[in-house]
Design an enzyme around this catalytic site. Structure first.
Site, short mmCIF file in Angstrom:
data_model
loop_
_atom_site.label_atom_id
_atom_site.label_comp_id
_atom_site.label_asym_id
_atom_site.label_seq_id
_atom_site.Cartn_x
_atom_site.Cartn_y
_atom_site.Cartn_z
CB SER A 1 61.40 16.00 23.25
OG SER A 1 61.11 15.16 22.16
CG ASN A 2 57.45 16.82 19.69
OD1 ASN A 2 56.98 15.74 19.34
ND2 ASN A 2 58.44 17.41 19.02
N PRO A 3 55.49 15.16 22.38
CG PRO A 3 53.39 15.46 23.32
CD PRO A 3 54.44 16.16 22.55
#
Ligand code: CTP
Length: 211
Positions: A21-23
């Site tokens: 995923s990513n932030p």
């Protein structure tokens, strides 16, 4: 106006307990949704996993993966005037999702395959009165890269900013609006202000299309 907004990250599961995923936090997408609702627009949000409390009067569909987000966007896009794609969609997903927790205790290689580009697929089906807005988060050559994305994804407007603007920040940063007619506007503002300015630009684009 009927507005469809995507927000937050996507999660691409490797096994039941691990994912890529990513932030992204969904902050901007939800700010735009709230302001649009306040201005009297009909709003639908399609959100990846993010910790934002429900918004009164706004239908929020929760999704996890890019494929789920694509499915929802394709379903709702024909019903709206505007699509605003703030979501940070994962460009890849694991080639296979393991059904059980992976027990491998040595180095191994994870095979990734490309996810579909949601904007690109949806913009092929856009009718003459619809507006599509994308975002470009860049670590270098912001304008050049954003201009390429605007063309490649056949957008009406792309909002370009640097990666320092990622997440839930109240800092002011340089943000560029690049329009399909070749014009560019630069603003220096917070995400909250960006949400208002963007809605103003979209309202102008929509009224120009309709007249
Ligand atoms: N986007 C999308 N589908 C994807 C990836 C991105 O619809 N699979 C959308 C994002 O929501 C955003 C725009 O495309 O509005 C640009 O996203 P960005 O991550 O900046 O660009 P990419 O096309 O993924 O290119 P790169 O990662 O190479 O910069």
């Amino acid at each position: 106006m009927k507005i469809l907004i995507t927000a937050g990250p996507t999660r691409e599961y490797i096994d039941p307990v691990r994912f890529i995923s990513n932030p992204a936090t969904g902050t901007l997408g939800f700010m735009i949704a709230k302001k649009a609702k306040k201005k009297g627009h009909d709003v639908i949000v399609i959100a990846g996993p993010c910790e934002i409390p429900p918004l009164k009067g706004i239908k929020v569909f929760s999704v996890e993966s890019a494929l789920e987000m694509q499915d929802r966007v394709e379903r709702y896009f024909p019903l709206v005037d505007v699509l605003i794609m703030t979501a940070a969609v994962s460009d890849w997903r694991p080639a296979r999702m393991y059904k059980q927790k992976i027990k491998i205790k040595r180095n191994w290689k994870l095979n990734l395959i490309a996810n579909p580009d949601i904007l690109k697929t949806v913009s092929r089906r856009k009718n003459r009165n619809q507006i599509i807005v994308g975002f470009a988060l860049e670590s270098e050559n912001i304008l050049e890269n954003a201009r390429k994305k605007l063309k490649k994804k056949r957008l009406d407007l792309i909002v370009a900013n640097s990666i320092s603007n990622f997440g839930n920040t109240s800092k002011k940063t340089d943000i560029f609006f690049l329009f399909s007619d070749g014009t560019t506007k630069k603003v220096f503002c917070t995400k909250a202000r960006l949400a208002s300015l963007l809605l103003g630009e979209i309202e102008k684009l929509v009224s120009r299309k309709q007249h």
